[in-house]
Design a protein around this motif. Structure first.
Motif, PDB file in Angstrom:
ATOM      1  N   GLU A  41       0.869  -1.088  -0.003  1.00 13.97           N
ATOM      2  CA  GLU A  41      -0.080   0.110   0.100  1.00 13.97           C
ATOM      3  C   GLU A  41       0.940   1.325   0.062  1.00 13.97           C
ATOM      4  O   GLU A  41       0.857   1.651  -0.945  1.00 13.97           O
ATOM      5  CB  GLU A  41      -0.473   0.020   1.403  1.00 13.97           C
ATOM      6  N   TYR A  42       1.586   0.873   0.845  1.00 16.58           N
ATOM      7  CA  TYR A  42       3.047   2.268   0.605  1.00 16.58           C
ATOM      8  C   TYR A  42       3.462   2.720  -0.381  1.00 16.58           C
ATOM      9  O   TYR A  42       4.032   3.480  -1.005  1.00 16.58           O
ATOM     10  CB  TYR A  42       3.901   2.061   1.973  1.00 16.58           C
ATOM     11  N   LEU A  43       3.729   1.230  -0.974  1.00 19.73           N
ATOM     12  CA  LEU A  43       4.638   1.497  -2.458  1.00 19.73           C
ATOM     13  C   LEU A  43       3.540   1.958  -3.263  1.00 19.73           C
ATOM     14  O   LEU A  43       3.708   2.452  -4.946  1.00 19.73           O
ATOM     15  CB  LEU A  43       5.366   0.297  -2.568  1.00 19.73           C
ATOM     16  N   LYS A  44       2.654   1.870  -3.167  1.00 21.23           N
ATOM     17  CA  LYS A  44       2.040   2.510  -4.239  1.00 21.23           C
ATOM     18  C   LYS A  44       1.638   3.786  -4.367  1.00 21.23           C
ATOM     19  O   LYS A  44       1.068   4.680  -5.686  1.00 21.23           O
ATOM     20  CB  LYS A  44       0.026   2.318  -3.991  1.00 21.23           C
ATOM     21  N   GLU A  45       1.678   4.977  -3.211  1.00 24.27           N
ATOM     22  CA  GLU A  45       2.126   6.305  -3.423  1.00 24.27           C
ATOM     23  C   GLU A  45       3.001   6.399  -3.487  1.00 24.27           C
ATOM     24  O   GLU A  45       3.480   7.911  -3.426  1.00 24.27           O
ATOM     25  CB  GLU A  45       1.009   6.399  -2.088  1.00 24.27           C
ATOM     26  N   HIS A  46       3.891   5.414  -2.973  1.00 25.82           N
ATOM     27  CA  HIS A  46       5.737   5.951  -2.639  1.00 25.82           C
ATOM     28  C   HIS A  46       6.660   5.495  -3.308  1.00 25.82           C
ATOM     29  O   HIS A  46       6.065   3.674  -3.785  1.00 25.82           O
ATOM     30  CB  HIS A  46       6.107   6.356  -1.345  1.00 25.82           C
ATOM     31  N   THR A  47       8.086   5.729  -3.625  1.00 23.95           N
ATOM     32  CA  THR A  47       9.088   5.044  -4.641  1.00 23.95           C
ATOM     33  C   THR A  47       9.856   4.401  -3.017  1.00 23.95           C
ATOM     34  O   THR A  47       9.959   5.428  -2.259  1.00 23.95           O
ATOM     35  CB  THR A  47       9.885   5.434  -5.107  1.00 23.95           C
ATOM     36  N   ALA A  48      10.557   3.624  -3.280  1.00 26.45           N
ATOM     37  CA  ALA A  48      11.982   3.059  -2.182  1.00 26.45           C
ATOM     38  C   ALA A  48      12.514   2.595  -3.507  1.00 26.45           C
ATOM     39  O   ALA A  48      12.974   2.371  -4.064  1.00 26.45           O
ATOM     40  CB  ALA A  48      11.234   2.046  -1.333  1.00 26.45           C
ATOM     41  N   ASP A  49      14.449   3.033  -2.829  1.00 30.80           N
ATOM     42  CA  ASP A  49      15.354   2.497  -2.972  1.00 30.80           C
ATOM     43  C   ASP A  49      15.660   1.352  -2.872  1.00 30.80           C
ATOM     44  O   ASP A  49      16.482   0.156  -3.356  1.00 30.80           O
ATOM     45  CB  ASP A  49      16.555   3.895  -3.075  1.00 30.80           C
ATOM     46  N   ASP A  73       6.706  -2.077 -12.617  1.00 31.36           N
ATOM     47  CA  ASP A  73       8.385  -1.071 -13.102  1.00 31.36           C
ATOM     48  C   ASP A  73       8.243  -0.611 -12.760  1.00 31.36           C
ATOM     49  O   ASP A  73       9.783  -0.155 -12.755  1.00 31.36           O
ATOM     50  CB  ASP A  73       7.583  -0.671 -14.778  1.00 31.36           C
ATOM     51  N   ARG A  74       8.100   0.590 -11.272  1.00 33.53           N
ATOM     52  CA  ARG A  74       8.525   1.221 -10.526  1.00 33.53           C
ATOM     53  C   ARG A  74       9.396   0.661 -10.101  1.00 33.53           C
ATOM     54  O   ARG A  74      10.053   1.527  -9.194  1.00 33.53           O
ATOM     55  CB  ARG A  74       7.289   2.272 -10.091  1.00 33.53           C
ATOM     56  N   ASN A  75       9.362  -0.374  -9.716  1.00 30.11           N
ATOM     57  CA  ASN A  75      10.056  -0.757  -8.480  1.00 30.11           C
ATOM     58  C   ASN A  75      11.516  -1.297  -9.263  1.00 30.11           C
ATOM     59  O   ASN A  75      12.042  -2.337  -8.541  1.00 30.11           O
ATOM     60  CB  ASN A  75       9.573  -1.761  -7.774  1.00 30.11           C
ATOM     61  N   GLU A  76      11.752  -1.229 -10.453  1.00 32.13           N
ATOM     62  CA  GLU A  76      11.974  -2.115 -10.811  1.00 32.13           C
ATOM     63  C   GLU A  76      14.260  -2.065 -10.446  1.00 32.13           C
ATOM     64  O   GLU A  76      15.175  -3.153 -10.494  1.00 32.13           O
ATOM     65  CB  GLU A  76      12.404  -1.845 -12.493  1.00 32.13           C
ATOM     66  N   ASP A  77      14.025  -0.865  -9.959  1.00 29.92           N
ATOM     67  CA  ASP A  77      16.012  -0.348  -9.659  1.00 29.92           C
ATOM     68  C   ASP A  77      15.639  -0.562  -8.032  1.00 29.92           C
ATOM     69  O   ASP A  77      17.298  -0.337  -7.775  1.00 29.92           O
ATOM     70  CB  ASP A  77      15.992   0.360 -10.209  1.00 29.92           C
ATOM     71  N   MET A  78      14.731  -0.678  -7.675  1.00 28.12           N
ATOM     72  CA  MET A  78      14.957  -1.846  -6.308  1.00 28.12           C
ATOM     73  C   MET A  78      15.520  -2.272  -5.716  1.00 28.12           C
ATOM     74  O   MET A  78      15.482  -3.373  -6.158  1.00 28.12           O
ATOM     75  CB  MET A  78      13.463  -1.172  -5.810  1.00 28.12           C
ATOM     76  N   LYS A  79      16.667  -2.354  -4.851  1.00 30.37           N
ATOM     77  CA  LYS A  79      17.277  -2.977  -4.320  1.00 30.37           C
ATOM     78  C   LYS A  79      16.707  -3.779  -2.869  1.00 30.37           C
ATOM     79  O   LYS A  79      15.870  -3.100  -1.517  1.00 30.37           O
ATOM     80  CB  LYS A  79      18.677  -2.876  -3.416  1.00 30.37           C
TER      81      LYS A  79
END
Length: 214
Positions: A41-49, A73-79
């Protein structure tokens, strides 16, 4: 600035991870969630590295959370780094398949944690530098393509010379050439950038639409 999301159903564990991160004095913003469902739910509105997640949690475990994150796809670069008291090989094997950066056993050892986070950040920096380099290279290729088209080179020939790096969509934005007469000095004396004015997408498309409707 790094965006870090800490996911664990135990508040004391989340606080411990946040404390370790603050001791590292990283330029970061830290968010937290009590389970995988809340994290999604958080990641629907925010991004995380960086996603730091426990494995065993109610509603949605850490492995399921990472699987769901990979679909966006928005989380493609997330570690992703998982930590858990579970040392079963199946968890570690599945985590590797999902591209997890590391697997830390609880109780978390501070020195191991610092080493892991430092390595993950180095990976992020290297990937960002590579992306910026590619972006600059593509911009230079597009500008060179425009130069060739303006000087009469056929679009198909321009694309062929790029060796497949440029596609038709990369030059489709060059749909009009305008002859401008102005009293402004476009060559730097008055701080006016001709290329910025003409190639800025919003301005260019506005002029192109005007020509189509005119």
């Amino acid at each position: 600035m790094y965006q870090i999301l800490v996911v664990d159903d135990e508040r004391i564990e989340r606080n411990g991870i946040k404390m370790l991160l603050r001791h590292m004095q990283l330029p970061c913003e830290i968010a937290e969630a009590a389970n995988g469902r809340d994290a999604l739910e958080y990641l629907k509105e925010h991004t995380a590295d960086i996603l730091l997640t426990d494995v065993k949690m109610p509603f949605m475990d850490g492995i399921q959370l990472i699987e769901e994150c990979k679909k966006d796809d928005r989380n493609e670069d997330m570690k992703c780094v998982i930590f858990s008291g579970c040392s079963e090989f199946d968890y570690a094997r599945k985590a590797v398949r999902l591209g997890v950066s590391d697997y830390i056993l609880k109780p978390v050892d501070p020195s191991e944690f610092k080493e892991t986070i430092t390595r993950v950040i180095q990976e992020l920096e290297a990937e960002r530098a590579e992306k910026n380099m590619k972006k600059k290279s593509m911009q230079q290729m597009r500008e060179h393509a425009l130069y060739q088209i303006v000087n009469g080179v056929n679009v198909a020939e321009v694309l062929e010379k790029s060796g497949g790096v440029l596609t038709k969509s990369d030059v489709d934005c060059f749909c009009r050439i305008l002859m401008l007469e102005t009293d402004d000095d476009f060559f730097g004396k008055n701080g006016v950038d001709l290329q910025e004015r003409i190639l800025a997408k919003k301005y260019f498309m506005c002029r192109a639409d005007y020509l189509r409707n005119g």
